[in-house]
Write an enzyme that holds these catalytic residues in place. Structure first.
Site, PDB file in Angstrom:
ATOM      1  CG  ASP A 283      -2.350   0.920   1.175  1.00  0.00           C
ATOM      2  OD1 ASP A 283      -3.010   0.661   0.564  1.00  0.00           O
ATOM      3  OD2 ASP A 283      -1.834   2.065   1.648  1.00  0.00           O
ATOM      4  CD1 TRP A 284      -1.506   5.421   1.377  1.00  0.00           C
ATOM      5  CD2 TRP A 284       0.282   6.659   0.564  1.00  0.00           C
ATOM      6  NE1 TRP A 284      -1.843   6.338   0.563  1.00  0.00           N
ATOM      7  CE2 TRP A 284      -0.849   7.281   0.157  1.00  0.00           C
ATOM      8  CE3 TRP A 284       1.479   7.069   0.222  1.00  0.00           C
ATOM      9  CZ2 TRP A 284      -1.073   8.480  -0.523  1.00  0.00           C
ATOM     10  CZ3 TRP A 284       1.354   8.317  -0.364  1.00  0.00           C
ATOM     11  CH2 TRP A 284       0.219   8.973  -0.961  1.00  0.00           C
ATOM     12  CD1 TRP A 324      -8.721   3.871  -0.861  1.00  0.00           C
ATOM     13  CD2 TRP A 324      -9.963   2.791   0.717  1.00  0.00           C
ATOM     14  NE1 TRP A 324      -8.060   3.918   0.767  1.00  0.00           N
ATOM     15  CE2 TRP A 324      -8.842   3.223   1.502  1.00  0.00           C
ATOM     16  CE3 TRP A 324     -10.913   1.964   1.424  1.00  0.00           C
ATOM     17  CZ2 TRP A 324      -8.871   2.969   2.915  1.00  0.00           C
ATOM     18  CZ3 TRP A 324     -10.841   1.649   2.664  1.00  0.00           C
ATOM     19  CH2 TRP A 324      -9.889   2.241   3.518  1.00  0.00           C
ATOM     20  CG  ASP A 410      -6.116  -5.541  -2.840  1.00  0.00           C
ATOM     21  OD1 ASP A 410      -6.949  -4.749  -2.522  1.00  0.00           O
ATOM     22  OD2 ASP A 410      -5.021  -4.923  -2.850  1.00  0.00           O
ATOM     23  CG  HIS A 439      -5.356  -3.521   0.536  1.00  0.00           C
ATOM     24  ND1 HIS A 439      -4.745  -3.396  -0.620  1.00  0.00           N
ATOM     25  CD2 HIS A 439      -5.170  -2.777   1.305  1.00  0.00           C
ATOM     26  CE1 HIS A 439      -3.969  -1.941  -0.393  1.00  0.00           C
ATOM     27  NE2 HIS A 439      -4.488  -1.666   0.940  1.00  0.00           N
TER      28      HIS A 439
END
Length: 459
Positions: A283-284, A324, A410, A439
């Site tokens: 993710d980030w 999202w 995901d 995810h």
């Protein structure tokens, strides 16, 4: 050194009064007075903070005032009293002022230039020699400094007024999270914010796994992978981004900027002097983390990427991510733990509730509100340019080993996005598919870590 004269204690107490004024203003409590023929000419105390002036030490402030009062920069028949041994800068100024005499209180064993670290006053080659007396009311002068710094030393990580800190009790007895906390607040980019990170395994390990979480997770996300890596003798460093986990949480949404978060990670790597790293991202953690090697490519030898992307701003964001982002905008107070539970039915309630621990109320959730909108969407979005530079690096310069683990359930950054990232990374051929994972693929992390160990050990 010269002998103490009868009135010296009186003048030093006036200097101590000036030191008290400095302390009340938040300045280091040093005070000084200039006396001529038994008459007070000027006084001063530290004003470095108030004046934004590194030269505004008590001695310099008092000298300037005395020179103005007497209309002469030479103070030949004057004595200066100061509560702390002068530094090199001030000692030079005192000599240049042609002072007849200097009297100081406490010695400065770290920066004193009147006998402690060096003795400028004893240099024979100088064309003027000022008489020196040290140690007058030394204990009282030292106590003033000690009382000022004592509360600061008792709280080495003061909380900034514009930030919040999640109470430690929120993190008590979390399942499978036994590691001691580590904190930094003196990285330049932090500007006093406190950053938390885990540092597990031997510091001299041959391989270090740098594990970067995403939104809305924190280092708890890696609890199933860390024991596998450390059990094999490796080191693991897992920071909590500012706004997440045990790190400080700025109150204002505007505090969260791409360049700020990336720079904190760059400085953390440098401060800990991490080498021979496997960069572990999700993710980030990938949006930031995949840009890190261009700052110091020699530090990185492996990449373990899980459900993430390089957001370069020159290609549309995935429909799953846009969905999202829209959902977050409509549900700003969403239950973080239940989000994890929804995609990971095997998690026990204490595990998914642990993801709520950092966020006791809306005030602690600024990062959660900002991060979905912070993903670089256009070519001129903050972070897009550095991401394009990183993409060039991964495509043409990367020489390390790359391992991908994809949670196929995901809907946000699943297999289609990850296959696109795979094409951007030179030599990335090893892909592990996890049909049941969503995810937050680290919730299946033990299997991933066990597969990654021999892969990176073969490097």
């Amino acid at each position: 050194m010269a002998e103490t004269l009868p009135d010296d204690a009186h003048w030093m107490r006036l200097a101590l009064e000036q030191a008290t004024l400095a302390a009340q203003a938040g300045e280091v409590p040093v005070g000084a007075v200039v006396v001529q023929n038994g008459r007070l000419i000027s006084s001063g105390h530290n004003r470095c903070i108030a004046n934004s002036d590194p030269t505004a030490h008590a001695e310099v402030v008092a000298l300037r005032a005395a020179a103005l009062a007497l209309g002469n920069y030479r103070l030949d028949d004057c004595t200066l009293y100061v509560t702390l041994e002068p530094c090199a800068m001030c000692s030079g100024a005192l000599i240049n002022a042609r002072l007849q005499r200097v009297v100081f209180g406490a010695s400065d064993l770290r920066a004193g230039a009147a006998g402690s670290v060096l003795d400028i006053f004893a240099v024979e080659a100088l064309n003027h020699h000022t008489r020196l007396q040290g140690g007058l009311l030394a204990q009282e002068c030292a106590d003033t400094l000690r009382d000022f710094f004592k509360p600061k030393r008792a709280n080495m990580s003061p909380l900034r007024e514009d930030s919040l800190r999640t109470p430690d009790a929120r993190f008590a007895d979390l399942p499978d999270y036994p590691w001691a906390p580590n904190y930094l607040n003196d990285l330049p980019a932090l500007d006093g914010l406190r950053l938390h990170y885990l540092d597990a395994g031997p510091r001299n390990a041959d391989l270090t796994y740098l594990c970067l979480h995403g939104n809305p997770a924190w280092s708890y996300l890696y609890r199933k992978m860390i024991p596998v890596f450390t059990g094999a003798g490796h080191r693991v460093v897992a920071p909590d981004l500012i706004g997440f986990g045990k790190s400080d949480k700025p109150k204002k949404d505007s505090a969260h900027q791409f360049d700020f978060h990336r720079q904190v990670l760059v400085e953390l790597v440098e401060r800990l002097d991490l080498k021979n790293m496997v960069l572990v991202v999700q993710d980030w953690g990938g949006i930031f983390g995949l840009t890190l090697p261009i700052a110091a490519p020699q530090r990185y030898g492996g990449l373990l990427a899980m459900n993430t992307l390089l957001a370069c701003g020159d290609a549309p964001l995935s429909p799953g991510f846009l969905g999202w982002r829209a959902w977050c905008a409509k549900n700003p107070e969403f239950d973080v733990g239940r989000l994890f539970a929804r995609g990971n039915s095997h998690m026990a309630e204490p595990e998914w509730q642990a993801y709520n621990a950092p966020f006791p109320d809306a005030g602690h959730r600024a990062a959660l509100r900002v991060f979905p909108n912070m993903v670089p969407e256009f070519v001129d979005s903050p972070g897009a340019e550095i991401a394009r530079q990183a993409r060039d690096f991964w495509q043409t310069e990367w020489e390390g080993r790359s391992f991908m683990a994809i949670g196929q359930q995901d809907p946000v950054l699943g297999e289609p996005v990850m296959r696109g990232l795979q094409r951007q990374i030179r030599g990335c051929e090893h892909v592990m598919l996890l049909p049941e994972a969503g995810h937050f693929v680290q919730e299946h992390g033990e299997a991933i870590a066990l597969a990654a160990l021999p892969f990176f050990a073969a490097a």
